[in-house]
Write a protein that holds these residues in place. Structure first.
Motif, short mmCIF file in Angstrom:
data_model
loop_
_atom_site.label_atom_id
_atom_site.label_comp_id
_atom_site.label_asym_id
_atom_site.label_seq_id
_atom_site.Cartn_x
_atom_site.Cartn_y
_atom_site.Cartn_z
N ALA A 1 -1.35 4.69 -0.66
CA ALA A 1 -2.23 5.05 0.45
C ALA A 1 -1.42 5.52 1.65
O ALA A 1 -1.82 6.46 2.35
N ASP B 1 -6.55 1.02 0.18
CA ASP B 1 -6.50 1.98 1.28
C ASP B 1 -5.91 1.32 2.53
O ASP B 1 -5.90 0.09 2.67
N ARG C 1 -8.19 9.35 -0.62
CA ARG C 1 -8.23 7.91 -0.89
C ARG C 1 -7.43 7.57 -2.14
O ARG C 1 -7.00 8.45 -2.89
N LYS D 1 0.81 -1.22 0.00
CA LYS D 1 0.00 0.00 0.00
C LYS D 1 0.85 1.28 0.00
O LYS D 1 0.63 2.19 0.81
#
Length: 313
Positions: free
Chosen positions: A271, A293, A286, A268
């Motif tokens: 994010a 996320d 987002r 991620k």
């Protein structure tokens, strides 16, 4: 465009950052958020230029109209205060050209095009040269090459050097091992600006390779605040030849770098970067599919790392 190389050497200098693209809770393009971030990056952090709608900006998740809008917003906000280099990368060359023409029309300073995926091709050199020549022949703007492993290969220094002779090729973002970009710098450093995205190597590259351009990634606005501009500080010290002082300032950022890297989930990165921005008071937002996320636990771990990293807010 024969004057493009000289113009780039005069205007592409210092720290240029790659913009993350904010999306709101409904995953809509957050224009106000992008404008607010740009004003902070340029006015408060002293960032000299912005790389817009690239990988950091999730260009693959945006429509063509959204990519154009991101360029127009950035060109408008940066006009007279900072440079812009718009990512017009796409696998479809007509889309690349359409985005390139929009970049010209909206007032961008430069464009950047990453090397295309080349299925089944084993002799890449002639293909890459003709690809960039095709773009150079049709766009009236300075163009930067961009090579990174996501293309499925990395352009070899010899391939880049041939393309560097094209009149409106002005730079390359070369996301490769250091020995490769050192070799390319020694081959074509008098023709184009060579750069890479590794912030920890930036100072060494100023000192050892004579680099003038950091092009670019997100550390310029993730490891700095309006009250703590240590990346800017060590860059200016290095440009002034005060390398011992610059190294002390650079190394003082190690706790920030470590906290950022240690709290980033491997799956991620985007994010995590956006949430770190929010902790800094910027607009993050987002991410769109296929990115994921952060969970609440991941946010808590990131927040704890951020609070202990030593950045002055």
């Amino acid at each position: 465009m024969h004057e493009a190389k000289d113009h780039a050497r005069e205007t592409m200098r210092g720290i240029w950052a790659a913009a993350l693209q904010p999306f709101d809770e409904d995953l809509a393009f957050d224009e106000a958020g992008l404008r607010a971030n740009i004003r902070h990056w340029v006015d408060d952090l002293g960032i000299r230029g912005l790389f817009v709608a690239g990988k950091q900006g999730e260009f693959w998740a945006m429509s063509l109209d959204e990519r154009k809008r991101a360029m127009s917003v950035a060109a408008d906000e940066c006009a007279g205060t900072a440079g812009t280099i718009m990512s017009i990368s796409d696998q479809n060359v007509d889309t690349v050209l359409e985005l390139g023409r929009h970049a010209q029309e909206c007032g961008a300073d430069y464009v950047v095009v990453h090397a295309p995926m080349l299925s089944f091709v084993h002799d890449r050199g002639p293909v890459l040269y003709e690809y960039y020549k095709h773009l150079c022949d049709r766009l009236d703007i300075g163009i930067a090459m961009w090579s990174h492993p996501d293309s499925g290969y990395i352009m070899q220094p010899e391939e880049c050097a041939r393309i560097a002779d094209l009149p409106n090729i002005v730079a390359i973002k070369y996301s490769v091992p250091r020995e490769m970009y050192v070799k390319l710098t020694r081959m074509v450093g008098d023709k184009i600006l060579v750069s890479t995205s590794s912030e920890p190597e930036w100072l060494d590259n100023i000192e050892e390779l004579g680099w003038q351009l950091y092009l670019c990634s997100s550390p310029p606005y993730q490891i700095q605040t309006a009250k703590d501009r240590r990346m800017h500080e060590y860059t200016e010290l290095a440009f002034a030849g005060r390398f011992d002082e610059a190294r002390r300032v650079r190394d003082s950022l190690d706790p920030v770098r470590d906290a950022f890297a240690a709290s980033r989930p491997a799956a991620k990165p985007t994010a995590h970067g956006k949430y770190w921005q929010e902790l800094l008071g910027q607009v993050g937002g987002r991410v769109r599919h296929p990115m994921l996320d952060l969970t609440e636990d991941e946010k808590a771990a990131t927040r704890a790392a951020f609070e202990g990293c030593g950045l002055r807010l």
